[in-house]
Design an enzyme around this catalytic site. Structure first.
Site, PDB file in Angstrom:
ATOM      1  CG  HIS A  67       7.440   8.158  -8.863  1.00 27.35           C
ATOM      2  ND1 HIS A  67       6.435   8.202  -9.787  1.00 27.35           N
ATOM      3  CD2 HIS A  67       7.419   7.040  -8.127  1.00 27.35           C
ATOM      4  CE1 HIS A  67       5.749   7.219  -9.682  1.00 27.35           C
ATOM      5  NE2 HIS A  67       6.098   6.544  -8.893  1.00 27.35           N
ATOM      6  CG  ASP A 176       2.366   4.632  -8.594  1.00 30.81           C
ATOM      7  OD1 ASP A 176       3.438   5.285  -8.182  1.00 30.81           O
ATOM      8  OD2 ASP A 176       2.377   3.719  -9.196  1.00 30.81           O
ATOM      9  CD  GLU A 208       9.098   4.772  -9.949  1.00 33.00           C
ATOM     10  OE1 GLU A 208       9.344   3.762  -9.468  1.00 33.00           O
ATOM     11  OE2 GLU A 208       8.174   5.024 -10.641  1.00 33.00           O
ATOM     12  CD  GLU A 209       5.109   4.648 -12.510  1.00 30.19           C
ATOM     13  OE1 GLU A 209       5.431   3.467 -12.890  1.00 30.19           O
ATOM     14  OE2 GLU A 209       4.647   4.874 -11.663  1.00 30.19           O
ATOM     15  CG  ASP A 231       6.714   4.721  -5.492  1.00 26.16           C
ATOM     16  OD1 ASP A 231       5.430   4.652  -5.992  1.00 26.16           O
ATOM     17  OD2 ASP A 231       7.627   4.548  -6.373  1.00 26.16           O
ATOM     18  CG  HIS A 315       1.099   1.081 -12.703  1.00 23.65           C
ATOM     19  ND1 HIS A 315       2.406   0.859 -13.368  1.00 23.65           N
ATOM     20  CD2 HIS A 315       1.490   1.837 -11.726  1.00 23.65           C
ATOM     21  CE1 HIS A 315       3.305   1.351 -12.844  1.00 23.65           C
ATOM     22  NE2 HIS A 315       3.000   1.996 -11.897  1.00 23.65           N
TER      23      HIS A 315
HETATM   24 ZN    ZN Z   1       5.318   4.591  -7.878  1.00 24.03          ZN
END
Ligand code: ZN
Length: 352
Positions: A67, A176, A208-209, A231, A315
């Site tokens: 992603h 990420d 994706e998130e 990922d 994150h």
């Molecule tokens: Zn991710």
């Protein structure tokens, strides 16, 4: 060969919040175009890159998904020239105060996430973490100018520049999952000039998130025989439980659990051992939390595998990753793609 470190630094210097991936997609497209036979953009905004195989028709196909979208913020209101916010993707409000951001208004504006002093906060939020609804973005501009330049719905992305730490360590926002995009780019480069039987679809998925929407729709459109999802996972730090986190710099993790086809897991495990690529097994008892949730149940079901790169402080705007692990993940996926032959699907049974 692309030097991965400057390439990854360029990837994390671009916005591309879930649902608004155009800036990052264009950058990835420029990098992948010379490495593949065909490039297109899906209806949901995912990037599809096809490297045609040399096997007999109907040719089998492998989809590799990374992603490209990133977490970020959106303007929900303007109070006296200060911006109110909501999150796109999961954001921990504890890490936000003091962050440098870019407000994507009529033009890009520099800004800071600020928390008002305690006595100006609602009584129920004067101690502890200041909740996102009480945080503001200060652009330093007069209210009239903010009203002219910023609208509700405008995006706010993290703006810290990448930070090189030590020989192989990179810190920054959006690692990420741009780290996996870099790893997949390395895979495509490894495959140059090699005889690959299957069609290889490199996909940079959108959203994706927030919804896994890119992976669902790309897997449905392409209908590959096998899917590999790359990922990031939680890397260890002092005090983190060893059974839930994985050391950085010790290779990617191979997912094992109901979201993973057991024969694919075994193939990856054997291959990593044969190539002496360091790796760890990651137990995923419920699901992988990644695009593999989508690929596995698309159409009649697509056998899926998950490969994760350990990353600290996931994150947050200061994610930290090892370049070594990115290289290893890229090499392992390339060797897997190159190993696929016309008999591979026969061994994808549910007997193990
Ligand atoms: Zn991710």
């Amino acid at each position: 060969m692309t030097d991965l470190l400057p390439f990854l630094k360029s990837l994390i210097s671009l916005p591309g919040i879930s649902g608004y991936e155009t800036p990052i997609r264009e950058q990835i497209q420029a990098a992948w175009q010379p490495l593949v036979d065909e490039v297109s953009v899906s209806r949901l905004g995912s990037l599809h890159a096809l490297k045609r195989g040399s096997g007999p028709e109907p040719r089998r196909s492998l989809l590799i998904a990374t992603h490209m979208d990133a977490i970020g913020l959106m303007v929900t209101g303007i109070s006296d020239g200060f911006l109110r916010l909501t999150e796109i993707g999961g954001l921990d409000p504890r890490v936000l105060p003091g962050q440098i951001v870019t407000v994507h208004g009529r033009r890009d504006l520099p800004g800071l996430v600020v928390q008002p002093p305690a006595h100006l906060l609602p009584p129920d939020n004067r101690s502890g973490t200041v909740q996102l609804e009480n945080l503001l973005v200060d652009t330093g501009l007069e209210p009239g100018e903010v009203a002219r330049l910023v609208r509700v719905g405008d995006l706010v992305s993290f703006a810290q520049p990448p930070l090189e730490m030590g020989a192989d360590i990179l810190a920054g926002h959006s690692l990420d999952n741009r780290a996996s995009v870099a790893a997949l780019t390395a895979s495509l480069e490894e495959l140059q000039g090699r005889r690959v039987q299957w069609d290889i679809w490199a996909i940079a998925t959108a959203q994706e998130e927030v919804t896994l929407g890119g992976a669902y729709t790309s897997a449905f459109q392409i209908r590959p025989d096998v899917a590999v999802v790359m990922d990031v996972t939680w890397a260890s730090s002092p005090g983190s439980p060893n059974h839930k986190t994985h050391p950085m710099g010790k290779g990617p993790t191979l997912g094992y659990g109901p979201n993973i086809h057991p024969a694919l897991y075994k193939t990856f495990k054997d291959l990593a051992e044969k190539l002496e690529i360091p790796h760890r097994v990651e137990a995923m008892a419920l699901h992988s939390g990644s695009d593999a949730i989508a690929t596995q149940v698309t159409a009649e079901g697509i056998p899926s595998m998950v490969l994760y790169i350990p990353l600290r402080y996931m994150h947050t705007p200061v994610e930290v990753i090892s370049m070594k692990d990115i290289h290893r993940a890229g090499r392992l996926v390339a060797e897997f793609a190159a190993s696929l032959d016309e008999h591979f699907l026969d061994q994808l049974t549910w007997k193990d």
